[in-house]
Design a protein around this motif. Structure first.
Motif, PDB file in Angstrom:
ATOM      1  N   THR A  80      43.388  43.048  36.190  1.00 11.48           N
ATOM      2  CA  THR A  80      42.536  44.148  36.640  1.00 11.48           C
ATOM      3  C   THR A  80      43.382  45.381  36.889  1.00 11.48           C
ATOM      4  OG1 THR A  80      41.008  42.591  37.685  1.00 11.48           O
ATOM      5  CG2 THR A  80      40.882  44.880  38.379  1.00 11.48           C
ATOM      6  N   VAL A  81      42.954  46.495  36.320  1.00 11.64           N
ATOM      7  CA  VAL A  81      43.624  47.778  36.521  1.00 11.64           C
ATOM      8  C   VAL A  81      42.839  48.571  37.561  1.00 11.64           C
ATOM      9  CG1 VAL A  81      44.368  49.922  35.440  1.00 11.64           C
ATOM     10  CG2 VAL A  81      44.473  47.777  34.151  1.00 11.64           C
ATOM     11  N   VAL A  82      43.511  48.976  38.624  1.00  9.18           N
ATOM     12  CA  VAL A  82      42.903  49.735  39.714  1.00  9.18           C
ATOM     13  C   VAL A  82      43.280  51.201  39.547  1.00  9.18           C
ATOM     14  CG1 VAL A  82      42.696  49.991  42.211  1.00  9.18           C
ATOM     15  CG2 VAL A  82      43.053  47.716  41.217  1.00  9.18           C
ATOM     16  N   ILE A  83      42.279  52.048  39.379  1.00 14.03           N
ATOM     17  CA  ILE A  83      42.495  53.479  39.169  1.00 14.03           C
ATOM     18  C   ILE A  83      41.963  54.218  40.386  1.00 14.03           C
ATOM     19  CG2 ILE A  83      42.054  55.441  37.655  1.00 14.03           C
ATOM     20  CD1 ILE A  83      41.454  53.413  35.430  1.00 14.03           C
ATOM     21  N   ALA A 156      38.909  45.660  33.740  1.00 17.93           N
ATOM     22  CA  ALA A 156      39.682  44.504  33.272  1.00 17.93           C
ATOM     23  C   ALA A 156      40.363  44.862  31.961  1.00 17.93           C
ATOM     24  CB  ALA A 156      38.775  43.298  33.095  1.00 17.93           C
ATOM     25  N   ALA A 157      41.636  44.545  31.852  1.00 17.22           N
ATOM     26  CA  ALA A 157      42.420  44.811  30.652  1.00 17.22           C
ATOM     27  C   ALA A 157      43.038  43.519  30.143  1.00 17.22           C
ATOM     28  CB  ALA A 157      43.511  45.849  30.924  1.00 17.22           C
ATOM     29  N   THR A 158      43.344  43.506  28.875  1.00 12.08           N
ATOM     30  CA  THR A 158      43.904  42.328  28.224  1.00 12.08           C
ATOM     31  C   THR A 158      45.331  42.612  27.778  1.00 12.08           C
ATOM     32  OG1 THR A 158      41.711  41.739  27.394  1.00 12.08           O
ATOM     33  CG2 THR A 158      43.587  40.664  26.361  1.00 12.08           C
ATOM     34  N   VAL A 159      46.196  41.640  27.959  1.00 11.21           N
ATOM     35  CA  VAL A 159      47.565  41.746  27.450  1.00 11.21           C
ATOM     36  C   VAL A 159      47.517  41.530  25.938  1.00 11.21           C
ATOM     37  CG1 VAL A 159      49.900  40.822  27.541  1.00 11.21           C
ATOM     38  CG2 VAL A 159      48.530  40.911  29.623  1.00 11.21           C
ATOM     39  N   ARG A 198      49.619  39.575  43.500  1.00  7.88           N
ATOM     40  CA  ARG A 198      49.142  38.196  43.553  1.00  7.88           C
ATOM     41  C   ARG A 198      47.649  38.099  43.261  1.00  7.88           C
ATOM     42  NH1 ARG A 198      52.245  35.448  48.769  1.00  7.88           N
ATOM     43  NH2 ARG A 198      54.384  35.744  47.966  1.00  7.88           N
ATOM     44  N   GLN A 199      46.941  39.195  43.436  1.00  7.40           N
ATOM     45  CA  GLN A 199      45.515  39.232  43.108  1.00  7.40           C
ATOM     46  C   GLN A 199      45.302  39.547  41.615  1.00  7.40           C
ATOM     47  OE1 GLN A 199      46.806  40.960  45.775  1.00  7.40           O
ATOM     48  NE2 GLN A 199      46.179  39.365  47.244  1.00  7.40           N
ATOM     49  N   ASN A 200      46.383  39.512  40.844  1.00  7.63           N
ATOM     50  CA  ASN A 200      46.332  39.793  39.408  1.00  7.63           C
ATOM     51  C   ASN A 200      45.808  41.204  39.148  1.00  7.63           C
ATOM     52  OD1 ASN A 200      46.825  39.020  36.715  1.00  7.63           O
ATOM     53  ND2 ASN A 200      44.688  38.457  36.414  1.00  7.63           N
ATOM     54  N   GLU A 201      46.313  42.164  39.926  1.00  5.58           N
ATOM     55  CA  GLU A 201      45.928  43.556  39.795  1.00  5.58           C
ATOM     56  C   GLU A 201      47.165  44.428  39.638  1.00  5.58           C
ATOM     57  OE1 GLU A 201      41.903  43.423  42.646  1.00  5.58           O
ATOM     58  OE2 GLU A 201      43.711  44.492  43.277  1.00  5.58           O
TER      59      GLU A 201
END
Length: 239
Positions: A80-83, A156-159, A198-201
């Motif tokens: 997750t990308v936080v803007i 949400a973004a993908t590697v 750790r929250q995958n952000e």
């Protein structure tokens, strides 16, 4: 002369004519210093190579371990990308310039010419003070710029790629349609695995080469945009 001016106007407009009806393009990252640095092969980590894997432990450091964090670390993983952008910029500039000059040239005696021409010059003119000039210039300028931006989004973004030095390239896109208007959010860039929480952000300020686009398309956007003819006129007309 008129044809030359029209040609210059047309040439100056050709560079912007391709952007009519389109959003501004992002600057390309390919062949840049940042792109080459991210794709360079890192030096081998001898300490990590000499460390044996302990497969019987509950903590193995891998993504499938019982106590490990579920963080994105390889191609296909999602994070997750936080803007959260809240920026203000203000700039002011003031300049003042003045100049004054005075010149005087006299010809009281030059091969007897002033005496010979004295009676032939009409009025009270005389070569005793042939040229007398004065000039004054003054310039004052004052300018200011203010900008305020605020944006709070999550996407949400993908590697999509693992670079040789461990950096992850991510891309994310989100679309929401309400009636006849489509809202679009696009984000891409490069992320270090260590910056993923750790929250995958990951926050936007830790994304290298971040490209964030937030806009929409539909009936409302079409009404708000100037017509093509008006955009072309704004580009071509010099005044």
């Amino acid at each position: 002369m008129r044809a030359m001016i029209l040609c210059l106007i047309a040439l100056s407009a050709c560079g912007r004519m391709s952007q009519v009806g389109k959003a501004p393009d992002f600057s390309p990252l390919q062949d840049s210093y940042q792109y080459n640095a991210l794709y360079s092969t890192p030096l081998p980590d001898s300490a990590a190579q000499n460390t044996p894997a302990v497969t019987s432990s509950l903590w193995t450091g891998g993504r499938t371990a019982l106590l490990s964090d579920r963080r994105a670390e390889r191609r296909g993983d999602i994070l997750t990308v936080v803007i959260e952008i809240d920026e203000k910029a203000e700039m002011s500039n003031t300049s003042d310039r003045s100049r004054a000059g005075s010149d005087t040239m006299k010809i009281p005696d030059l091969l007897g010419l002033p005496q010979r021409l004295e009676g032939k010059i009409s009025g009270d003119a005389s070569l005793g003070s042939a040229v007398d000039t004065s000039s004054t210039h003054k310039y004052a300028g004052d300018g200011s710029t203010k900008r305020n931006e605020k944006l709070e989004l999550r996407v949400a973004a993908t590697v999509v790629e693992e670079l040789p030095n461990g950096v992850l390239r991510i891309e994310g896109q989100q679309e929401v349609r309400v009636n006849y208007e489509l809202r679009e959010l696009v984000v891409s860039g490069y992320v270090r695995p260590a910056d993923i929480t750790r929250q995958n952000e990951v926050t936007y300020d830790k994304i290298a080469g971040a490209r964030i686009s937030y806009g929409g398309r539909g009936q409302i956007t079409d009404v708000q945009q100037p017509r093509y003819g008006q955009q072309i006129a704004d580009i071509v007309l010099p005044f």
